[in-house]
Design a protein around this motif. Structure first.
Motif, short mmCIF file in Angstrom:
data_model
loop_
_atom_site.label_atom_id
_atom_site.label_comp_id
_atom_site.label_asym_id
_atom_site.label_seq_id
_atom_site.Cartn_x
_atom_site.Cartn_y
_atom_site.Cartn_z
N ASN A 35 8.45 3.97 5.80
CA ASN A 35 7.22 4.73 5.90
C ASN A 35 6.12 4.01 5.14
O ASN A 35 6.34 3.56 4.02
N ASP B 270 3.52 5.06 3.58
CA ASP B 270 3.12 5.59 2.28
C ASP B 270 4.20 5.44 1.21
O ASP B 270 3.97 5.74 0.06
N PRO C 174 4.93 2.55 -3.69
CA PRO C 174 5.87 2.94 -4.74
C PRO C 174 7.11 2.05 -4.76
O PRO C 174 7.64 1.73 -5.84
N ALA D 159 6.22 -1.15 -6.43
CA ALA D 159 5.98 -0.90 -7.86
C ALA D 159 7.30 -0.79 -8.61
O ALA D 159 7.41 -1.26 -9.74
N SER D 160 8.30 -0.18 -7.99
CA SER D 160 9.58 -0.02 -8.67
C SER D 160 10.33 -1.34 -8.77
O SER D 160 11.18 -1.51 -9.63
N ILE E 60 -7.01 -4.10 0.58
CA ILE E 60 -7.11 -4.27 -0.87
C ILE E 60 -8.13 -3.27 -1.40
O ILE E 60 -9.28 -3.27 -0.97
N ASP F 232 -9.25 -0.61 -5.05
CA ASP F 232 -9.06 -0.40 -6.48
C ASP F 232 -8.00 0.65 -6.79
O ASP F 232 -7.27 0.53 -7.77
N GLU F 233 -7.91 1.70 -5.95
CA GLU F 233 -6.91 2.73 -6.20
C GLU F 233 -5.52 2.12 -6.18
O GLU F 233 -4.69 2.39 -7.04
N LYS G 15 -4.34 -0.01 -9.09
CA LYS G 15 -3.90 0.62 -10.32
C LYS G 15 -2.38 0.56 -10.44
O LYS G 15 -1.83 0.53 -11.53
N THR G 16 -1.69 0.60 -9.29
CA THR G 16 -0.22 0.61 -9.31
C THR G 16 0.38 -0.76 -9.06
O THR G 16 1.41 -1.08 -9.62
N SER H 191 -0.70 8.40 7.31
CA SER H 191 -0.71 8.86 5.92
C SER H 191 -0.86 7.69 4.96
O SER H 191 -0.17 6.70 5.06
N GLY H 192 -1.79 7.84 4.02
CA GLY H 192 -1.96 6.83 2.98
C GLY H 192 -2.83 5.65 3.36
O GLY H 192 -2.94 4.71 2.60
N GLN I 223 -8.58 7.98 4.42
CA GLN I 223 -9.61 8.14 3.39
C GLN I 223 -11.00 8.22 3.99
O GLN I 223 -11.83 9.00 3.55
#
Lengths: 440, 297
Positions: B101, B103, B107, B110-111, B124, B126-127, B130-131, B168-169, B174
Motif C-alpha cells: 500500500n 501509504d 513508515p 523509516a523502520s 519530495i 517537507d512533511e 520529517k520522517t 491515500s497519502g 492533499q
C-alpha cells in the motif's frame, strides 16, 4: 423646452452608463501579474480534514501568472499581521511554463512579516510562479486572512496588487491545543525519542487522533447497528427457514446463498458490490451499500446459527405442541423460536462482533468509517499511533460484548442443567460452521 | 470459567506479552538491518546499510503506469528501469518486494527493516522529509483531474462540493483538501481503485499525477479524460531512511551519472516520448548532489 431630441438623450444616457460601467470594471492600471490562488494547507488533526487552524504550522501556497507582455523581476508577499515562523521554515519557489518546470535562479528572504523573492533573470509572460512557504503559522484568531502581493517588473517599476483570495482560519480546538502543548513537554520528547514508543504510542498523536476517530467510531458502529438488526437478522431468519423447508427447491436455493456468501471473502463481496454494481446501472450511495453488504454477508452466517439453534430444540417439543393442536407455524413462533432466541444470543453476539470488526474492510472502497479515519491520519503523519487508538475504540465495543456473550452462555449452561451435554455439542457445531470467535 | 480477578490478570498478561513480542521483533529486525555490506565500495565514512547484503530491496505500490506496474507478475516501467540501471552501476542486485500500500511505504522505509528504498512516484516534500530522506529528484511531475468523457465539469475548481477520490497519502489528496475544501474526498488504496471508482460513477473525479493520468486515459480508461492538468511542478525522489546517508550518497551519484551520460534520457524518450523532459537540474551536476537536497534553482 427640448434641448435634446429623445433619441439623442437616450444615446447620451446609454453612453454614460457604458462609461461608468467600463470605469468600474477595468482596473485603474494594467497589472503585470495575476494571482490565481492563495491557499493554506489544512493542518488540523482533529476537526474536519479541510480546516486550517491558526497558531499551528502550515504551508501557504501562492500562485500567480505573469501577464501578457510583462515580466516580473521580484515578488514581495506580505503575510497578515500575527503570523509566526516555526523551526525549519523555508520558501520553495517553482516556475512553470505550462506543465514544464523551469530553472530560474532566485534568492529569497523570509521573516514573519513577509517573503521576498528576487529572480536573477526577470520571469517572462505566461509563466506560473508558485511560492510555497513552509512551517508558517497563521494568527490564532478565527477569521479570513489575505496576503498582499507586491512586485517589481523588469524595469524596476514596483506595483502593489490588492489582497488575495481569503484563507479561512479556524480557532484551535482543545485537542489541537493539547497536542501542541504536549509536543513541547520534555517527557514527551524523551518518550518519542524511542522509535518504538514514538511510532506506536506517540502521546501527541493519541491526543490528536482521539476526537477525530470518535466520529469514525460512530460511523462504524452505525453501519452494524443498522445492517445487523434491519438486514442480517430478518434475512438470516428467512434463509434458515428456507434451509429447513420441506421443498427441495427452497432448500437448494438457500443453501447456495449460504455457501456462496460464507465461502467467499467479505473483502471480495465488498469489491463486487462497490465497483461492480454501478456497471449494471445500479447506483446506491456508499453508506446504504455498506449496510447492505455487511447485512447480507452476516445474514448467511446468522442463517446457520439460527438453523443450528432451532434444530437443537428437542424434537419432543414439536410433538408436544402438535398434541396440543398447534399448527406448524404456531409451534414455530410460540414454542420453538422463543427457546431458540436464548440459545443463539451468545453466538449471534459473536457474529455481531465479527461484523463490527469487519467494517474496517470498507475502508478499501472509500467508505468513511473508523479504519479510514485512522488511515487518513497515518497517511499524513507517517505515525502508526492512530491505528492503536483505533484498536482501543474497537475494544470499547468488543470487550463488553464478548463478556456479555460469555455470561449468557454460562447462564444458558446453568439454566439448562441436564441439557448441558447437548449445549456443548451445539457449541462444537458453532466452532465448525463459523469463523471461530466465541470465548470458550 | 476464570473469576474476574484472574481474568484481569490474564488480560494484563496478554497485554504485557504482546508488548514483549513487539519489542523482541523490533530488536531482532533492528539487528538484521544493521548488517553491513562489505562488498559495496563505501563512498563516505559511514557504512551502507542494506536489508539483504549486496541487494537493494525496493518497495513500491506497483500500480502507477508508466512509472511502475505489474505485467505477468513482474514489475516494469520507467522507475523499474531507472533503479535497475542504478543497481547495475553500483554493483548491487535488485529485489522488488510484492506490491505494498502506498501509504505504508514511508513508515516501512523509516523502520528500516523491510526495504532499503521506496520508489513509487513519491513527491519530495517537507512533511515527508520529517520522517525520511529523499534522494535527488529524478522526475518533474504535475497533478491532473480525471473525469468521465460525459462529465459536464469545466475546470478542476468546479468540483468543490463534488465527491472526488485520490490515492491515500498522495499529494493529489492533499491538493484536494487544500483547494477544494467543500469536496468529499475518498482516499483509496491505489490508482486502479481510483479509476474503478470513477468508472463506476462512485466519484465525479479523481486526482492523480498527470503522467499516469495521461497514460490511463490513453490506454486503459478510454471513456475518461483529463479535465485539467494542474501545474504543481512537484518532483519525485526515491525514499530512503534518514539513517542511511552512505547509500543515499551512492544512489545520488549513480543518478547524476545516469542523467549525465544520456541513459536516463533514453528512458524518458521510451516512456514519455518528447512530452516530458528530465528535471532541469539534472542536466548539470547539482552543487550539493551528495547531500541530495532539492534546490530552488
Amino acid at each position: 423646452m427640448r434641448l435634446f431630441s429623445k433619441p439623442l438623450f437616450k444615446f447620451f444616457l446609454f453612453a454614460l452608463v457604458l462609461a461608468t460601467l467600463s470605469a468600474l470594471l477595468s482596473p485603474p492600471q494594467a497589472d503585470a501579474l495575476t494571482v490565481s490562488s492563495t491557499t493554506a494547507q489544512p493542518n488540523s488533526t482533529s476537526s474536519n480534514s479541510s480546516a486550517v487552524i491558526g497558531g499551528t504550522p502550515t504551508r501557504i501556497t501562492w500562485e500567480g501568472t505573469v501577464d501578457k507582455g510583462e515580466q516580473v523581476k521580484s515578488l514581495d508577499l506580505v503575510f497578515p499581521a500575527g503570523c509566526s515562523l516555526a523551526d525549519g521554515a523555508d520558501v520553495k519557489v517553482t516556475v512553470l511554463h505550462g506543465l514544464d518546470r523551469m530553472a530560474y535562479l532566485e534568492q529569497d528572504q523570509l521573516d514573519a512579516q513577509h517573503v521576498s523573492v528576487d529572480f536573477a533573470k526577470a520571469v517572462p509572460s505566461g509563466m506560473l510562479i508558485r511560492v510555497e512557504v513552509h512551517e508558517i503559522s497563521l494568527p490564532n484568531v478565527a477569521g479570513d486572512y489575505q496576503l498582499e502581493t507586491n512586485y517589481t517588473d523588469a524595469n524596476g517599476k514596483s506595483a502593489a496588487l490588492g489582497p488575495t483570495q481569503n484563507i479561512t482560519v479556524q480557532t484551535v480546538s482543545w485537542s489541537d491545543q493539547l497536542s501542541d502543548w504536549l509536543s513541547q513537554q520534555g517527557w514527551v520528547q524523551a518518550w518519542n525519542s524511542v522509535l518504538f514508543l514514538n511510532i506506536f504510542f506517540n502521546p501527541v498523536q493519541i491526543v490528536a487522533s482521539l476526537p477525530q476517530l470518535f466520529f469514525g467510531w460512530l460511523r462504524s458502529l452505525g453501519i452494524v447497528l443498522i445492517g445487523f438488526p434491519i438486514i442480517a437478522i430478518p434475512i438470516g431468519l428467512l434463509v434458515s427457514f428456507l434451509r429447513m423447508s420441506k421443498l427441495k427447491v427452497l432448500r437448494f436455493i438457500s443453501s447456495i446463498y449460504v455457501n456462496l456468501i460464507r465461502g467467499t471473502p467479505l473483502f471480495l463481496q465488498i469489491y463486487i458490490f462497490f465497483f461492480g454494481l454501478p456497471y449494471l446501472g445500479i447506483n446506491i450511495p456508499n453508506y446504504v451499500l455498506s449496510f447492505l453488504v455487511m447485512g447480507l454477508n452476516s445474514s448467511a452466517y446468522l442463517a446457520e446459527i439460527f438453523r443450528g439453534g432451532i434444530e437443537s430444540i428437542n424434537k419432543g417439543q414439536f410433538e408436544a405442541a402438535a398434541s396440543l393442536g398447534m399448527s406448524r407455524m404456531q409451534t414455530m413462533f410460540r414454542v420453538i423460536i422463543p427457546q431458540t432466541v436464548r440459545r443463539v444470543i451468545p453466538t449471534a453476539t459473536s457474529e455481531f462482533i465479527l461484523l463490527y470488526k469487519d467494517t474496517s474492510l470498507l475502508a478499501a472502497v472509500g467508505v468513511m468509517e473508523q479504519m479510514m479515519f485512522a488511515k487518513n491520519i497515518v497517511a499524513s503523519t507517517g505515525n502508526m499511533t492512530p491505528y492503536i487508538v483505533s484498536a482501543l475504540y474497537y475494544l470499547v465495543v468488543t470487550l463488553p460484548l464478548t463478556r456479555f456473550s460469555r455470561n449468557m452462555e454460562k447462564r444458558l449452561a446453568d439454566g439448562e442443567g441436564g441439557n448441558e451435554a447437548k449445549e456443548k455439542k451445539h457449541r462444537l457445531r458453532a466452532l465448525f460452521t463459523r469463523k471461530q470467535e466465541v470465548a470458550a | 470459567m476464570p473469576t474476574s480477578s484472574s481474568r484481569s490478570k490474564l488480560i494484563l498478561g496478554i497485554v504485557l506479552s504482546c508488548l514483549l513480542a513487539c519489542a523482541l521483533c523490533l530488536s531482532g529486525c533492528g539487528s538484521s538491518a544493521s548488517n553491513t555490506d562489505s562488498n559495496a565500495s563505501s563512498a563516505t565514512d559511514a557504512q551502507v546499510h542494506l536489508v539483504t547484503p549486496g541487494t537493494i530491496t525496493v518497495g513500491s505500490d506497483c500500480d502507477y503506469p508508466p512509472f511502475i506496474q505489474m505485467t505477468k507478475g513482474q514489475p516494469n516501467g520507467f522507475e523499474y528501469d531507472l533503479i535497475k540501471d542504478v543497481c547495475d552501476k553500483l554493483g548491487y542486485k535488485l529485489q522488488y518486494l510484492n506490491p505494498q500500500n502506498f501509504d505504508s511505504l514511508i513508515p516501512a522505509v523509516a523502520s528500516g527493516t523491510k526495504m532499503d528504498i521506496a520508489i513509487s512516484s513519491f513527491t519530495i516534500n517537507d512533511e515527508r522529509k520529517k520522517t525520511i530522506d529523499f534522494c535527488i529528484p529524478y522526475f518533474d511531475s504535475n497533478q491532473a483531474c480525471v473525469v468521465k468523457d460525459s462529465s459536464s465539469y469545466k475546470t478542476a475548481k468546479d468540483l468543490d462540493g463534488a465527491t472526488v477520490c485520490a490515492q491515500s497519502g498522495t499529494t493529489g489528496a492533499q491538493w484536494v483538501q487544500e483547494n477544494l475544501p467543500n469536496a468529499t474526498l475518498q482516499n483509496l488504496n491505489n490508482a486502479t481503485d481510483c479509476m474503478s471508482a470513477l468508472e463506476a460513477n462512485k466519484v465525479q473525479a479523481c486526482f492523480i499525477d498527470q503522467p499516469t493520468a495521461a497514460a490511463y486515459v490513453a490506454k486503459q480508461y478510454k471513456d475518461c479524460k483529463v479535465l485539467q492538468a494542474i501545474p504543481t511542478g512537484e518532483q519525485y525522489g526515491f525514499v530512503i531512511s534518514k539513517s542511511n546517508p552512505a547509500l543515499k550518497a551512492q544512489i545520488n551519484q549513480a543518478l547524476v551519472d545516469l542523467y549525465k551520460d544520456g541513459t536516463a534520457a533514453k528512458l524518458f524518450k521510451q516512456y514519455f516520448g518528447n512530452s516530458i523532459k528530465p528535471p532541469v537540474e539534472m542536466g548539470e551536476l547539482p552543487t550539493n548532489a551528495q547531500e541530495g537536497s532539492v534546490q530552488d534553482l
